[in-house]
Design a protein around this motif. Structure first.
Motif, PDB file in Angstrom:
ATOM      1  N   TYR A 222       0.815  -1.217   0.000  1.00 43.87           N
ATOM      2  CA  TYR A 222       0.000   0.000   0.000  1.00 43.87           C
ATOM      3  C   TYR A 222       0.853   1.273   0.000  1.00 43.87           C
ATOM      4  O   TYR A 222       0.305   2.369   0.080  1.00 43.87           O
ATOM      5  N   ALA A 223       2.165   1.142  -0.098  1.00 40.51           N
ATOM      6  CA  ALA A 223       3.064   2.290   0.066  1.00 40.51           C
ATOM      7  C   ALA A 223       2.751   3.424  -0.897  1.00 40.51           C
ATOM      8  O   ALA A 223       2.875   4.608  -0.552  1.00 40.51           O
ATOM      9  N   GLU A 224       2.314   3.101  -2.112  1.00 40.24           N
ATOM     10  CA  GLU A 224       2.058   4.134  -3.113  1.00 40.24           C
ATOM     11  C   GLU A 224       0.883   5.042  -2.744  1.00 40.24           C
ATOM     12  O   GLU A 224       0.711   6.116  -3.327  1.00 40.24           O
ATOM     13  N   PHE A 225       0.068   4.613  -1.767  1.00 41.28           N
ATOM     14  CA  PHE A 225      -1.109   5.388  -1.395  1.00 41.28           C
ATOM     15  C   PHE A 225      -0.845   6.349  -0.236  1.00 41.28           C
ATOM     16  O   PHE A 225      -1.779   6.902   0.341  1.00 41.28           O
ATOM     17  N   GLY A 226       0.444   6.575   0.070  1.00 39.98           N
ATOM     18  CA  GLY A 226       0.783   7.523   1.128  1.00 39.98           C
ATOM     19  C   GLY A 226       0.226   8.912   0.891  1.00 39.98           C
ATOM     20  O   GLY A 226      -0.427   9.492   1.777  1.00 39.98           O
ATOM     21  N   PRO A 227       0.422   9.509  -0.303  1.00 43.84           N
ATOM     22  CA  PRO A 227      -0.159  10.840  -0.556  1.00 43.84           C
ATOM     23  C   PRO A 227      -1.685  10.851  -0.441  1.00 43.84           C
ATOM     24  O   PRO A 227      -2.271  11.834   0.013  1.00 43.84           O
ATOM     25  N   LEU A 228      -2.319   9.754  -0.844  1.00 42.29           N
ATOM     26  CA  LEU A 228      -3.770   9.677  -0.720  1.00 42.29           C
ATOM     27  C   LEU A 228      -4.186   9.693   0.752  1.00 42.29           C
ATOM     28  O   LEU A 228      -5.242  10.251   1.095  1.00 42.29           O
ATOM     29  N   ALA A 229      -3.369   9.094   1.605  1.00 44.23           N
ATOM     30  CA  ALA A 229      -3.664   9.104   3.042  1.00 44.23           C
ATOM     31  C   ALA A 229      -3.687  10.534   3.580  1.00 44.23           C
ATOM     32  O   ALA A 229      -4.530  10.888   4.411  1.00 44.23           O
TER      33      ALA A 229
END
Length: 395
Positions: free
Chosen positions: A309-316
Motif C-alpha cells: 500500500y506504500a504508493e497510497f501515502g499521498p492519498l492518506a
C-alpha cells in the motif's frame, strides 16, 4: 436540580481525560478486530464482519439517545431520562432482528441463525447503555462516562481474546458479546442509580427519530465514499482508497469526545461561543493530524496495511484532510442535535445525495476525484452550520 450543581460533579481536566479514554477504547476495538480476524479466518470473519456491520446500523438509535438524553438531563424540559424509550426501541430492534435471523444467516452465509439471535438480544442492553451514557454526559459525570466506554471496549476485547483462545465459533463469540453488553448495561445502571426512572415524555420518541436521522446522515457521509470507490475504481485502487479512507474516519473517531462534550453546553447562553470553540479545537487537532501523516505518509500507510500500500501515502494525507472536515461536520450535527434541531441533518442528507450523484455521473476516475468531491460536500455542510450559528448567537 439546577445546572451548576450538576456541572460541579466534573473535575477539571475530565474533558481531556474523556478524549484519552475514547482514544484508548478505539485502540482496544482495533485490537479486537485484529485478534478475531486471525482466529476466525477469512471465511468466518467475513460473516462476522457483515453481521457486525448490520448491528452497527441498528446501534445508531443508541448513539442518538445518548445525545437527546444528555440534552434533557443538562436542562432541557421535560428532563427525561429516556429509559422507557430505550427499552421499547431496544426490544423492537431485537425482535425484528430475531425474526429476520434466518434471512440474515442466509444473506451473510452464517453457519447458524444463533449468531443473529445473539446479536439481536445484544441490542436491548446496548440501547439502554446509550441512555445511561446520556445521563452521565448530561450530569457532566465524565469520569463515570469514561468508565463505561472503557468497560465496553475492554469487555469486547476480552470476549474476542477468549473466543480466539478457546477456538469458539462465530455464534459463540456473539454470545460472549451479548454477555459483555449485559455487564456494561449493569454498570451503567449502577452509576445512574439515582436517575433510574421509566417516566419518559412521549415527545422523546419524536426527538429520537430526528436525532437518529442526523446521526445516520453522518455515518452515511463518512462511509459512502468507500462504496463508490469500490464501484468505480479498479480492485487495486479501491483497496488503497479503503485503507487511506480509514485514516480520514479516524479523525472522526478520535475527536468525537469534543462533539459529545458540546451537547450539554448547547443549553446555555454561550451556546454559539461553545460551538465555535469546538470547531476551533477540531481544526487545531486536525492540522496536527495532517502534519503528522504528511511527514512520512508512506510509513503510516505501510504500518497500517503493509508494503503493497506504500504508493497510497499521498492519498492518506488527502483523506486525513477530508477527515478533518468530517470531524467538523460531526461537531456541527451534534450541536444541532443538542438543540433538538433536524435542519442540518436533513441538509446533510441532501448534500450527500448531490455529491454521490456528482461522483456517479462525472468524477470517479481516480481516488483524488472522490476525495475532492467529498471534501467540497463536507465544507458546504460546515459553512451552513456556521451561518446558522450566527443566528444562534443573536438568540
Amino acid at each position: 436540580m439546577p445546572l451548576p450543581s450538576r456541572l460541579s460533579r466534573s473535575r477539571p481536566g475530565s474533558g481531556a481525560a474523556l478524549g484519552v479514554t475514547m482514544a484508548v477504547a478505539n485502540v482496544l476495538s482495533y485490537v479486537f478486530v485484529l485478534i478475531l480476524s486471525r482466529a476466525l479466518g477469512p471465511s468466518d470473519f467475513g460473516g462476522f464482519s457483515a453481521l457486525s456491520a448490520y448491528g452497527i446500523v441498528l446501534s445508531v438509535p443508541a448513539g442518538a439517545l445518548q445525545v437527546i438524553v444528555a440534552r434533557h438531563v443538562a436542562g432541557a424540559p421535560p428532563h427525561s431520562r429516556g429509559l422507557r424509550t430505550a427499552l421499547v426501541v431496544g426490544v423492537a430492534l431485537a425482535a425484528a432482528t430475531i425474526i429476520a435471523a434466518p434471512l440474515l444467516a442466509d444473506a451473510f452465509r452464517l453457519d447458524t441463525t444463533w449468531s443473529a439471535v445473539w446479536l439481536g438480544l445484544t441490542l436491548v442492553p446496548m440501547t439502554l447503555t446509550g441512555a445511561f451514557q446520556g445521563i452521565l454526559l448530561g450530569r457532566n459525570r465524565l469520569a463515570a462516562l469514561s468508565a463505561v466506554y472503557v468497560a465496553t471496549a475492554a469487555g469486547r476485547l476480552a470476549a474476542g481474546a477468549g473466543g480466539a483462545a478457546l477456538g469458539l465459533t462465530v455464534a459463540q463469540v456473539f454470545l460472549l458479546l451479548l454477555l459483555v453488553a449485559v455487564g456494561v448495561a449493569a454498570l451503567g445502571a449502577a452509576l445512574c442509580r439515582s436517575d433510574l426512572t421509566l417516566d419518559d415524555d412521549r415527545r422523546l420518541g419524536t426527538e429520537l427519530v430526528r436525532a437518529t436521522m442526523s446521526l445516520g446522515a453522518f455515518i452515511a457521509l463518512t462511509n459512502v465514499d468507500v462504496t463508490l470507490a469500490r464501484a468505480y475504481l479498479d480492485d487495486h485502487d479501491s483497496g488503497g482508497y479503503a485503507l487511506a479512507a480509514t485514516f480520514g474516519r479516524a479523525m472522526g473517531w478520535g475527536t468525537q469526545f469534543v462533539a459529545l462534550l458540546l451537547v450539554p453546553r448547547m443549553q446555555g447562553a454561550g451556546a454559539a461561543r461553545s460551538f465555535r470553540r469546538s470547531l476551533g479545537l477540531i481544526l487545531g487537532l486536525g492540522v496536527a493530524g495532517v502534519a503528522v501523516i504528511a511527514v512520512a505518509p508512506s510509513f503510516w500507510i505501510r504500518l497500517a496495511g503493509g508494503a503493497e500500500y506504500a504508493e497510497f501515502g499521498p492519498l492518506a494525507i488527502a483523506c486525513v484532510a477530508l477527515g478533518v472536515l468530517w470531524a467538523l461536520v460531526q461537531v456541527s450535527l451534534f450541536a444541532e442535535m443538542g438543540l433538538d434541531s433536524p435542519w442540518l441533518g436533513r441538509f446533510t442528507w441532501i448534500v450527500l445525495a448531490l455529491q454521490s450523484a456528482v461522483i456517479v455521473l462525472w468524477f470517479h476516475d481516480t481516488p483524488y476525484e472522490l476525495v475532492t468531491v467529498c471534501a467540497i460536500g463536507a465544507a458546504v455542510i460546515v459553512a451552513a452550520a456556521l451561518v446558522r450559528s450566527r443566528n444562534l448567537g443573536r438568540a
